[in-house]
Design a protein around this motif. Structure first.
Motif, PDB file in Angstrom:
ATOM      1  N   ILE A 175       0.841  -1.203   0.000  1.00 33.72           N
ATOM      2  CA  ILE A 175       0.000   0.000   0.000  1.00 33.72           C
ATOM      3  C   ILE A 175       0.872   1.248   0.000  1.00 33.72           C
ATOM      4  CG2 ILE A 175      -1.617   1.357   1.385  1.00 33.72           C
ATOM      5  CD1 ILE A 175      -2.835  -1.347   2.302  1.00 33.72           C
ATOM      6  N   GLY A 176       1.897   1.269   0.849  1.00 35.84           N
ATOM      7  CA  GLY A 176       2.796   2.412   0.881  1.00 35.84           C
ATOM      8  C   GLY A 176       3.556   2.588  -0.419  1.00 35.84           C
ATOM      9  N   GLN A 177       4.010   1.475  -0.994  1.00 39.04           N
ATOM     10  CA  GLN A 177       4.750   1.558  -2.251  1.00 39.04           C
ATOM     11  C   GLN A 177       3.857   2.058  -3.382  1.00 39.04           C
ATOM     12  OE1 GLN A 177       6.113  -2.539  -2.064  1.00 39.04           O
ATOM     13  NE2 GLN A 177       8.213  -1.864  -1.722  1.00 39.04           N
ATOM     14  N   ALA A 178       2.600   1.665  -3.374  1.00 38.49           N
ATOM     15  CA  ALA A 178       1.668   2.153  -4.397  1.00 38.49           C
ATOM     16  C   ALA A 178       1.468   3.657  -4.279  1.00 38.49           C
ATOM     17  CB  ALA A 178       0.333   1.423  -4.279  1.00 38.49           C
ATOM     18  N   GLU A 179       1.446   4.179  -3.052  1.00 41.05           N
ATOM     19  CA  GLU A 179       1.306   5.619  -2.853  1.00 41.05           C
ATOM     20  C   GLU A 179       2.523   6.368  -3.385  1.00 41.05           C
ATOM     21  OE1 GLU A 179      -1.255   7.625  -1.731  1.00 41.05           O
ATOM     22  OE2 GLU A 179      -2.286   5.746  -2.163  1.00 41.05           O
ATOM     23  N   VAL A 180       3.715   5.801  -3.178  1.00 41.94           N
ATOM     24  CA  VAL A 180       4.929   6.429  -3.718  1.00 41.94           C
ATOM     25  C   VAL A 180       4.858   6.471  -5.241  1.00 41.94           C
ATOM     26  CG1 VAL A 180       7.424   6.191  -3.977  1.00 41.94           C
ATOM     27  CG2 VAL A 180       6.358   5.839  -1.734  1.00 41.94           C
ATOM     28  N   VAL A 181       4.482   5.369  -5.862  1.00 47.15           N
ATOM     29  CA  VAL A 181       4.377   5.326  -7.323  1.00 47.15           C
ATOM     30  C   VAL A 181       3.346   6.329  -7.825  1.00 47.15           C
ATOM     31  CG1 VAL A 181       3.655   3.898  -9.280  1.00 47.15           C
ATOM     32  CG2 VAL A 181       5.223   2.974  -7.573  1.00 47.15           C
ATOM     33  N   ARG A 182       2.221   6.430  -7.123  1.00 50.34           N
ATOM     34  CA  ARG A 182       1.178   7.384  -7.532  1.00 50.34           C
ATOM     35  C   ARG A 182       1.738   8.799  -7.583  1.00 50.34           C
ATOM     36  NH1 ARG A 182      -2.124  10.927  -5.279  1.00 50.34           N
ATOM     37  NH2 ARG A 182      -1.327  10.482  -3.185  1.00 50.34           N
ATOM     38  N   SER A 183       2.568   9.143  -6.599  1.00 50.14           N
ATOM     39  CA  SER A 183       3.149  10.481  -6.565  1.00 50.14           C
ATOM     40  C   SER A 183       4.298  10.641  -7.549  1.00 50.14           C
ATOM     41  CB  SER A 183       3.656  10.784  -5.143  1.00 50.14           C
ATOM     42  OG  SER A 183       2.601  10.753  -4.212  1.00 50.14           O
ATOM     43  N   GLN A 261      16.983  10.366  -5.848  1.00 50.51           N
ATOM     44  CA  GLN A 261      17.141  10.087  -4.422  1.00 50.51           C
ATOM     45  C   GLN A 261      16.423  11.131  -3.571  1.00 50.51           C
ATOM     46  OE1 GLN A 261      21.016  10.801  -2.543  1.00 50.51           O
ATOM     47  NE2 GLN A 261      20.969   8.686  -1.808  1.00 50.51           N
ATOM     48  N   GLU A 262      16.575  12.392  -3.934  1.00 45.62           N
ATOM     49  CA  GLU A 262      15.926  13.470  -3.184  1.00 45.62           C
ATOM     50  C   GLU A 262      14.413  13.341  -3.237  1.00 45.62           C
ATOM     51  OE1 GLU A 262      15.703  18.376  -3.125  1.00 45.62           O
ATOM     52  OE2 GLU A 262      17.082  17.356  -4.485  1.00 45.62           O
ATOM     53  N   LEU A 263      13.893  13.038  -4.424  1.00 47.17           N
ATOM     54  CA  LEU A 263      12.442  12.900  -4.565  1.00 47.17           C
ATOM     55  C   LEU A 263      11.926  11.717  -3.761  1.00 47.17           C
ATOM     56  CD1 LEU A 263       9.739  13.651  -5.818  1.00 47.17           C
ATOM     57  CD2 LEU A 263      10.420  12.372  -7.877  1.00 47.17           C
ATOM     58  N   LEU A 264      12.619  10.588  -3.824  1.00 44.80           N
ATOM     59  CA  LEU A 264      12.193   9.408  -3.081  1.00 44.80           C
ATOM     60  C   LEU A 264      12.257   9.640  -1.582  1.00 44.80           C
ATOM     61  CD1 LEU A 264      13.897   6.671  -5.269  1.00 44.80           C
ATOM     62  CD2 LEU A 264      11.438   7.096  -5.076  1.00 44.80           C
ATOM     63  N   ASP A 266      11.761  12.592  -0.173  1.00 43.54           N
ATOM     64  CA  ASP A 266      10.610  13.455   0.113  1.00 43.54           C
ATOM     65  C   ASP A 266       9.300  12.656   0.138  1.00 43.54           C
ATOM     66  OD1 ASP A 266      12.298  15.615   0.262  1.00 43.54           O
ATOM     67  OD2 ASP A 266      11.836  16.358  -1.758  1.00 43.54           O
ATOM     68  N   LEU A 267       9.230  11.627  -0.723  1.00 48.39           N
ATOM     69  CA  LEU A 267       8.004  10.821  -0.816  1.00 48.39           C
ATOM     70  C   LEU A 267       7.942   9.729   0.252  1.00 48.39           C
ATOM     71  CD1 LEU A 267       7.737  10.391  -4.701  1.00 48.39           C
ATOM     72  CD2 LEU A 267       6.420  11.939  -3.242  1.00 48.39           C
ATOM     73  N   GLY A 268       9.018   9.577   1.013  1.00 51.82           N
ATOM     74  CA  GLY A 268       9.026   8.552   2.063  1.00 51.82           C
ATOM     75  C   GLY A 268       9.102   7.133   1.528  1.00 51.82           C
ATOM     76  N   ALA A 269       9.830   6.963   0.423  1.00 49.08           N
ATOM     77  CA  ALA A 269       9.923   5.627  -0.182  1.00 49.08           C
ATOM     78  C   ALA A 269      10.659   4.625   0.689  1.00 49.08           C
ATOM     79  CB  ALA A 269      10.634   5.734  -1.541  1.00 49.08           C
ATOM     80  N   TRP A 270      11.283   5.097   1.745  1.00 48.99           N
ATOM     81  CA  TRP A 270      12.094   4.242   2.614  1.00 48.99           C
ATOM     82  C   TRP A 270      11.330   3.680   3.799  1.00 48.99           C
ATOM     83  CZ3 TRP A 270      12.005   6.807   7.268  1.00 48.99           C
ATOM     84  CH2 TRP A 270      11.689   8.175   7.188  1.00 48.99           C
ATOM     85  N   HIS A 271      10.075   4.018   3.959  1.00 50.17           N
ATOM     86  CA  HIS A 271       9.333   3.453   5.099  1.00 50.17           C
ATOM     87  C   HIS A 271       7.976   2.959   4.638  1.00 50.17           C
ATOM     88  CE1 HIS A 271       6.447   6.770   5.579  1.00 50.17           C
ATOM     89  NE2 HIS A 271       7.442   7.610   5.389  1.00 50.17           N
ATOM     90  N   ASP A 272       7.412   2.073   5.447  1.00 54.10           N
ATOM     91  CA  ASP A 272       6.107   1.484   5.118  1.00 54.10           C
ATOM     92  C   ASP A 272       4.979   2.431   5.495  1.00 54.10           C
ATOM     93  OD1 ASP A 272       7.425  -0.791   4.312  1.00 54.10           O
ATOM     94  OD2 ASP A 272       7.240  -1.779   6.256  1.00 54.10           O
TER      95      ASP A 272
END
Length: 272
Positions: A175-183, A261-264, A266-272
């Motif tokens: 679910i979290g990864q899908a939100e990152v992709v959406r953004s 890297q900066e965008l990821l 900001d999007l919180g791609a590193w946490h669930d």
């Protein structure tokens, strides 16, 4: 210039990967099913994962009996030589289960904790990718005696980048990864999800992807592919100032790596 040990490790890795790839490609049963699950009901293991890992570990034990081994399907030995093999006998198991072609055998060799050899073979592509530390990255098509050196594409601006990614197997993480992709989708050219981290990293090396990121990988998923990507000119890492790990891995050429890297971050791609 590679030293004799690194040359030997590369030869062993290439042969082990070839044998496992042939087994998986030619021995896949028509009624292939799930042998077990791991982190969730959709994180599957097939009988062929287990057979390929046994083939690889038996071969390594015969050729390099004093080395350590870390394998996805449970192989783990300490070793006494300073060399450890990090193996994924079948990266892209779900693709393999469904008859999709994006699966690979991934074998890396570490020397005193540093990855010095990486081999990824993709039998359905009829391609093998390999690299040694400081020696460049190479693509060998089936039937070729010698491969061609590969380089990642020059960095595009972020909004023209084709970026690969993958998803975990736990519902909360997906679910979290899908939100990152959406953004992320509106900020890049497009997103690709191939299903094999090893192949995605090699695609960065070969210029078939501009960049790649994923959360939740294990060392065997990316050890070989990350070396191949770096030797092709890419940078690899995790969050700013942190090495690639299960928390996050990013691979992209200089000039794209940093804004991605900066965008990821900001999007919180590193946490669930």
């Amino acid at each position: 210039m590679t030293d004799p040990l690194t040359t030997e490790l590369l030869d062993v890795a290439l042969e082990a990967a070839r044998r496992a790839g042939d087994l998986l490609r030619d021995g896949r049963p028509a009624d292939l099913g799930v042998a077990a699950t791991k982190t969730s009901p959709i994180d599957v293991v097939t009988e062929m994962d287990l057979a390929a890992e046994k083939l690889i570990t038996d071969f390594l034990s015969d050729r390099r009996p004093d080395d350590g081994v870390l394998g996805e399907e449970g192989a783990s030995t300490e070793g006494s030589s300073g060399v450890r093999w990090v193996i994924d006998p079948l990266d892209g198991t779900v693709n393999y289960l469904y008859g999709l072609p994006a699966w690979a055998v991934s074998i890396a060799a570490e020397r005193d904790g540093e990855t010095v050899v990486g081999v990824v073979t993709a039998p359905m592509r009829r391609e093998t990718y390999h690299a040694v530390l400081g020696g460049g990255a190479y693509l060998v098509a089936e039937g070729q005696e010698r491969g061609e050196r590969v380089r990642c594409r020059p960095a595009p601006v972020l909004d023209q980048a084709l970026v690969g990614t993958g998803f975990g197997y736990r519902t909360e993480r997906r679910i979290g990864q899908a939100e990152v992709v959406r953004s992320l989708v509106p900020k890049v050219r497009d997103i690709r999800r191939g299903g094999s981290a090893a192949i995605d990293l090699c695609d960065v090396a070969c210029g078939r992807l501009n960049g790649y990121y994923e959360r939740g990988l294990n060392p065997w998923d990316y050890a070989a592919g990350a070396l191949i990507a770096r030797e092709a000119g890419a940078l690899t890492g995790g969050r700013p100032g942190i090495a690639a790990s299960g928390e996050l891995i990013i691979a992209a050429p200089p000039g794209l790596f940093e804004p991605l890297q900066e965008l990821l971050e900001d999007l919180g791609a590193w946490h669930d």
